[in-house]
Design an enzyme around this catalytic site. Structure first.
Site, PDB file in Angstrom:
ATOM      1  N   SER A 156       0.818  -1.230   0.000  1.00 10.45           N
ATOM      2  CA  SER A 156       0.000   0.000   0.000  1.00 10.45           C
ATOM      3  C   SER A 156       0.845   1.270   0.000  1.00 10.45           C
ATOM      4  O   SER A 156       0.708   2.139   0.876  1.00 10.45           O
ATOM      5  CB  SER A 156      -0.941  -0.029   1.191  1.00 10.45           C
ATOM      6  OG  SER A 156      -1.677  -1.210   1.138  1.00 10.45           O
ATOM      7  N   ARG A 171       8.058   6.227  -3.427  1.00  6.86           N
ATOM      8  CA  ARG A 171       8.475   6.877  -2.178  1.00  6.86           C
ATOM      9  C   ARG A 171       7.665   6.278  -1.042  1.00  6.86           C
ATOM     10  O   ARG A 171       6.541   5.822  -1.237  1.00  6.86           O
ATOM     11  CB  ARG A 171       8.243   8.389  -2.238  1.00  6.86           C
ATOM     12  CG  ARG A 171       6.798   8.707  -2.435  1.00  6.86           C
ATOM     13  CD  ARG A 171       6.486  10.161  -2.691  1.00  6.86           C
ATOM     14  NE  ARG A 171       5.090  10.211  -3.097  1.00  6.86           N
ATOM     15  CZ  ARG A 171       4.647   9.967  -4.315  1.00  6.86           C
ATOM     16  NH1 ARG A 171       5.499   9.672  -5.273  1.00  6.86           N
ATOM     17  NH2 ARG A 171       3.364   9.991  -4.595  1.00  6.86           N
ATOM     18  N   ASP A 209      -3.725  -1.292  -2.031  1.00  8.72           N
ATOM     19  CA  ASP A 209      -4.938  -1.597  -1.250  1.00  8.72           C
ATOM     20  C   ASP A 209      -6.207  -1.015  -1.896  1.00  8.72           C
ATOM     21  O   ASP A 209      -7.289  -1.604  -1.799  1.00  8.72           O
ATOM     22  CB  ASP A 209      -4.803  -1.146   0.216  1.00  8.72           C
ATOM     23  CG  ASP A 209      -4.328   0.280   0.394  1.00  8.72           C
ATOM     24  OD1 ASP A 209      -4.060   0.964  -0.615  1.00  8.72           O
ATOM     25  OD2 ASP A 209      -4.207   0.725   1.555  1.00  8.72           O
TER      26      ASP A 209
HETATM   27  C1  BGC Z   1      -0.181   5.220  -0.059  1.00  4.79           C
HETATM   28  C2  BGC Z   1      -1.163   4.517  -0.968  1.00  4.79           C
HETATM   29  C3  BGC Z   1      -2.207   3.805  -0.152  1.00  4.79           C
HETATM   30  C4  BGC Z   1      -2.833   4.734   0.877  1.00  4.79           C
HETATM   31  C5  BGC Z   1      -3.841   4.020   1.756  1.00  4.79           C
HETATM   32  C6  BGC Z   1      -0.909   6.067   0.963  1.00  4.79           C
HETATM   33  O1  BGC Z   1      -0.006   6.628   1.861  1.00  4.79           O
HETATM   34  O2  BGC Z   1       0.694   6.024  -0.808  1.00  4.79           O
HETATM   35  O3  BGC Z   1      -0.492   3.608  -1.796  1.00  4.79           O
HETATM   36  O4  BGC Z   1      -3.188   3.311  -1.010  1.00  4.79           O
HETATM   37  O5  BGC Z   1      -1.828   5.282   1.689  1.00  4.79           O
HETATM   38  O6  BGC Z   1      -3.278   2.962   2.438  1.00  4.79           O
END
Ligand code: BGC
Length: 488
Positions: A156, A171, A209
């Site tokens: 995620s 990142r 996610d």
């Molecule tokens: C991430 C995403 C993720 C979201 C929710 C963000 O900080 O960059 O990839 O989907 O958080 O978990």
């Protein structure tokens, strides 16, 4: 601002505090006109991300190589892991077809120190060890010799994917900060430790996610057009058409027509990193400046669970500094330093206070004394409750800007937005405030929430089932000889 106070009179009697709360209300209130301005600019950034996506100050709009909609007929046994901000979940999913599935799962807490470990192997070996524990528990007589478990890896964080089963971390977000992972493909990093432990596992799909949430819900509810996370981080995913994604045109295998759907992980937590439209307060600016990644995740820093407690703490500390709150507070003992400790308060602090409907706000009283070792007056508790309402309401109202932008861009008039994440699930009134925000923006005044044309609905268990469904869709494509990534 419309805020439910549930019968408790929160009027402040101390003039100085009343003045401060009025100031804070103005700073944290986002009127509908402002939401509309934010949404317009949001649509521009979504389109720009589809055109290019490499600008670090824009929304990446990550191409996921999920090019099919699930229809609920997918079957098979898949292993799934979900590396979130707080927990790692390992799930065995049995897709039964007929829109049905069963799951068996274990949850492992990610030690806080792991988020900033100096050695990336700590993280990937931790994941492999959780997989091993899970497989051993599920196979008490030993893992069968010829077994090979297809894995859907829910990662995620923003990743650039040239094909479905790989992803280079762009990142870290949500407080993760581990060296030598940004710029690397996380699949081989995990597989190195999976192999060291001799586990028969093969990564079939790396997913976000939000993609998981969308696909898992779509498996059971064909009205689902978006998947969103309102949790430690924020983000959304939807299906676009290949023809609308200029950055991949000309780089596709011949079997992918321009009419093909393509699931896009927007990564809109990084919306407005240029600070053009979001109504940032001095507290938001301080959070950004003091974060490990200043200038990144601007939208997330105002809306996600990782930051809400810190926003409250910064305001409380400022008012303590002005001599307006906690006058008897003596930060002498070690515990009494808690109010001064960055990120000491998490979103549960706001949730408990917002849910406190006792006449004297006695649950808030207990919370202050147990967490912060502070004795509070009723006036201070009322102040804090109002503050939490402002910050929680702002987060919910801003959150719907991503949804509104995608719906307007794609011309969705009636659909379900599948939502997951701790803030959506646990923060009192968050779903209602978000629905109110959508209603304000789309002009549904007078319609009951259940009749709103665009509704945010609780997702099917996104992370596990979604990863499994995406893995099953990939297997189907593979079996047909269809491509799963950029032209080779
Ligand atoms: C991430 C995403 C993720 C979201 C929710 C963000 O900080 O960059 O990839 O989907 O958080 O978990």
């Amino acid at each position: 601002m419309v805020i439910a106070t549930h019968g408790i009179d929160l009027t402040l009697t101390t003039p100085a505090l009343a003045g401060e709360i009025d100031r804070l209300e103005t700073e944290f209130t986002v009127p509908t006109e402002k939401l509309n301005t934010v949404i317009e600019y949001f649509i521009e950034e979504l389109n720009r991300g589809n055109e290019d996506g490499t600008d670090p100050t824009g929304i990446p709009m990550n191409v996921t190589w999920v090019m099919d909609y699930p229809d609920g007929s997918e079957t098979g046994e898949y292993l799934a892991i979900d590396l979130g901000g707080t927990n790692l979940r390992v799930v065995m999913v049995s897709l039964l077809g007929n829109n049905k599935f069963t799951t068996k799962q274990s949850k492992f807490h990610i030690p806080v120190s792991m988020r900033t470990t100096k050695n990336r192997d700590d993280l990937f070996d931790f994941i492999a060890s959780c997989l091993q524990d899970f497989l051993e528990e599920q196979n008490p007589n030993g893992i069968p010799k010829d077994a090979m478990f297809p894995l859907g890896f829910t990662f995620s964080y923003p990743a650039t994917q040239s094909r479905i089963n790989s992803g280079v971390l762009q990142r870290w977000t949500k407080g993760f900060d581990i060296p030598n992972v940004e710029g690397e493909d996380v699949v081989p990093l995990l597989m190195e430790h999976v192999h060291k432990r001799g586990l028969p596992i093969e990564v079939v799909a790396l997913i976000n996610d939000t993609s998981g949430t969308l696909v898992a819900s779509r498996y059971t509810d064909p009205l689902t057009e978006m998947g969103c996370i309102f949790g430690t981080g924020v983000n959304g995913a939807y299906y676009d058409r290949v023809a609308n994604i200029p950055k991949i045109l000309g780089k596709l295998e011949d079997d992918v027509p321009s009419t093909s759907p393509m699931l896009i992980n927007c990564e809109y937590g990084s919306f407005d990193n240029r600070h053009k439209v979001l109504p940032r307060t001095s507290y938001d600016i301080q959070i950004d400046n003091e974060s490990p990644r200043p200038g990144q995740q601007a939208f997330e820093k105002m809306t996600s669970g990782y930051y809400l407690g810190e926003l409250v703490r910064l305001v409380l500390l400022e008012l303590y500094g002005k001599g307006l709150l906690f006058k008897d507070y003596k930060p002498a003992s070690e515990q009494a330093q808690n109010l001064k400790t960055p990120y000491f308060l998490d979103t549960s602090f706001l949730s408990i206070i917002e849910a406190d409907e006792t006449e004297n706000l006695s649950e808030t009283l207990n919370l202050f004394s147990s967490k912060l070792f502070l004795d509070t007056t009723l006036e201070e508790r009322k102040f804090t409750k109002k503050l939490c309402q402002f910050i929680g309401t702002r987060a919910a109202r801003l959150s719907i800007c991503g949804i509104s932008a995608v719906c307007k861009k794609m011309n969705y008039k009636k659909c379900h937005v599948a939502a997951d994440g701790s803030v959506f699930m646990k923060y009192p009134y968050f779903p209602e405030r978000a629905a109110q925000g959508l209603s304000d923006v789309f002009g549904w005044e007078g319609l009951a929430e259940k009749d709103h044309p665009i509704r945010i609905v609780q997702s099917e268990d996104g992370s596990g089932v979604g990863a499994a469904v995406i893995a099953a869709l990939s297997h189907k494509r593979q079996a047909k000889g269809l491509s799963l990534g950029l032209k080779l």
